[in-house]
Design a protein around this motif. Structure first.
Motif, PDB file in Angstrom:
ATOM      1  N   ASP A 146      26.347  56.912  33.372  1.00  0.00           N
ATOM      2  CA  ASP A 146      27.701  57.477  33.288  1.00  0.00           C
ATOM      3  C   ASP A 146      28.532  56.772  34.367  1.00  0.00           C
ATOM      4  O   ASP A 146      28.405  57.071  35.564  1.00  0.00           O
ATOM      5  N   ARG A 172      31.567  56.747  35.409  1.00  0.00           N
ATOM      6  CA  ARG A 172      32.431  57.514  36.325  1.00  0.00           C
ATOM      7  C   ARG A 172      31.626  58.246  37.398  1.00  0.00           C
ATOM      8  O   ARG A 172      32.086  58.430  38.517  1.00  0.00           O
ATOM      9  N   HIS A 205      38.853  53.488  32.724  1.00  0.00           N
ATOM     10  CA  HIS A 205      39.389  53.653  31.365  1.00  0.00           C
ATOM     11  C   HIS A 205      38.824  52.594  30.435  1.00  0.00           C
ATOM     12  O   HIS A 205      38.512  52.852  29.274  1.00  0.00           O
ATOM     13  N   ASP A 243      35.289  53.400  29.413  1.00  0.00           N
ATOM     14  CA  ASP A 243      35.353  54.503  28.427  1.00  0.00           C
ATOM     15  C   ASP A 243      35.777  53.967  27.061  1.00  0.00           C
ATOM     16  O   ASP A 243      35.211  54.320  26.036  1.00  0.00           O
ATOM     17  N   THR A 252      34.109  53.961  23.167  1.00  0.00           N
ATOM     18  CA  THR A 252      34.655  54.600  21.953  1.00  0.00           C
ATOM     19  C   THR A 252      34.492  53.628  20.788  1.00  0.00           C
ATOM     20  O   THR A 252      34.746  53.995  19.639  1.00  0.00           O
TER      21      THR A 252
END
Ligand code: NAP
Ligand code: X1H
Length: 394
Positions: A61, A63, A368, A371, A375
């Motif tokens: 992860d 972040r 961002h 991430d 997606t």
């Protein structure tokens, strides 16, 4: 605190009595007193502190694993080093393998992150000044590019004609496709090639290089927009796996199967691709992105059936990791830059303009950008820009 005092506070400097060259045409500033300050080639001072990303905890992860350090000392180049002001940095699917410690299980946080960058030389050691100069555009592949400034050894710096995001796309993504297909693709006129994650950072190059080798190229992707992009770069048969069954489409068009696969997704996509291999076909394992976010970093595949499937087809599965093929790197990057400059290679950049947060600008936006990659929406290579203020008097 003044810049000079901040510099003097760096204990490392006390061990380096060499010249640091900081400005073109300017006389070398001999760093014996530790009281110099850097002057960059556009006349603005190099700050003493900068932002960078640091892995502070191991996790896929991003972040959770990574902390934005708002103020760390700008690193000082050694005798054979260059100090690069990063202008564009590349996002890679494997950034989360790196942040989870999978690259080197013996290394403990904190450690630097980011595989590649392109920017200008702003300072350099005396030996490095024999081959490089302040202001020169260079690119590099080295850990630690998620920072405003990075020190690299001059012997790994790649001189480039311009600081452009398109050239950054070639550093990891382009060379991975070039070297792996050359070594293990066995490509030639009329061969059928399947590329998964075809519209992404490295997939786009696999498609185009296979077309250059006169193959028939099939590419998988997740949207009609991506399928349109694939057509535009020469893909003969884009397949949107969200709306079509990839195995059925391939089986219908090529009942004998495909000769080569450039496979990046893993899981069910890997199983499907193995099943679509022709007799004596070659599948190159480039990655398995569908597994990276899991705690183990892998998804179960039907390995139980794999030996039988491969044997029945005399087919092969070959793993490929770029770092193991550095002897091929120079030839690859030179060939790719030449293809790009002669207009024969599209280097598609996704700068996040269409992402929810907008264009990826500044180190903060790396979060961002990662991430966004996960997606699965990107078209081309995801690149973050680190703008610098030309008249900064920081
Ligand atoms: P990318 O292709 O720019 O982006 C990832 C793409 O993967 C997405 O756009 C998405 O496109 C696809 N995808 C499929 N399943 C996904 C999932 N479950 N989650 C997220 N994305 C998914 O990324 P990249 O950095 O160029 O990396 C692509 C692959 O190449 C990765 O497996 C990476 O590890 C590998 N790679 C390997 C090497 C090496 O040395 N072996 C070097 C560079 C990259 P669609 O769903 O539309 O297809
Ligand atoms: C020493 O060789 C390696 C090779 C790959 C060490 C680590 C890795 C690694 O972490 C990677 C990796 C690196 C680059 C890339 O583009 C894709 C991948 S996938 C991967 C990995 C993921 C999960 C694991 O459990 C093991 C490796």
């Amino acid at each position: 605190m003044s810049m000079q005092r901040a510099r003097a506070g760096l204990s490392l400097l006390g061990t380096r009595p060499w010249a640091l060259i900081c400005s073109p045409g300017a006389r070398p500033i001999v760093d014996m007193s530790y009281s110099h300050h850097f002057v960059d080639f556009q006349g603005s001072s190099i700050p003493t502190s900068m932002k960078k990303l640091l892995v502070t905890q191991l996790s896929p992860d991003f972040r959770k694993a990574v902390t934005l350090m708002p103020s760390v000392p700008v690193p000082v180049p050694g005798d054979g080093d260059l100090l690069i002001r990063n202008r564009y940095i590349g996002i890679n699917a494997s950034d989360i393998n790196f942040s989870s410690g999978r690259y080197d299980t013996s290394v403990k946080p904190p450690f630097d992150i980011g595989f590649e960058g392109i920017g200008e030389v702003v300072a350099l050691g005396l030996s490095a000044s024999k081959t490089f100069t302040v202001g020169q555009p260079v690119a590099y592949v080295k850990f630690g590019s998620f920072a405003e400034y990075t020190v690299i050894p001059a012997n790994i710096a790649i001189p480039v004609p311009l600081v452009k995001p398109e050239l950054l796309t070639l550093l990891v993504s382009g060379t991975t496709a070039y070297i792996s297909l050359k070594q293990f693709g066995h490509l030639s006129d009329g061969k059928k090639v399947l590329v998964t994650a075809a519209a992404g950072g490295t997939g786009q190059f696999a498609i185009q290089l296979a077309k250059h080798a006169k193959c028939y190229v099939i590419g998988t992707c997740s949207s009609e927009e991506k399928a349109g992009f694939l057509k535009s770069i020469g893909c003969d048969l884009p397949i949107n796996y969200k709306s079509e069954n990839v195995a059925s489409v391939i089986k219908k068009k090529f009942p004998e199967g495909v000769d080569a696969v450039y496979e990046s997704v893993g899981g069910e996509m890997f199983d499907m691709a193995v099943n679509c291999l022709a007799t004596k076909g070659h599948l190159i394992v480039i990655g398995f992105i569908s597994g990276y976010q899991t705690p183990q970093g892998i998804l179960p595949i039907k390995a139980g059936a794999l030996p039988a499937v491969l044997l029945r087809k005399s087919a092969s599965v070959h793993g490929f990791f770029l770092n193991h093929y550095l002897s091929e790197y120079k030839e690859a990057i030179m060939a790719l830059v030449k293809l790009y400059q002669s207009g024969k290679l599209v280097c598609e950049v996704d700068n996040g303009e269409l992402s929810p947060e907008g264009k990826f600008t500044g180190l903060e936006s790396v979060f961002h950008a990662v991430d966004y990659m996960y997606t699965g929406k990107n078209i081309g290579k995801i690149v973050v820009e680190l703008p610098h203020l030309v008249n900064s008097k920081l």
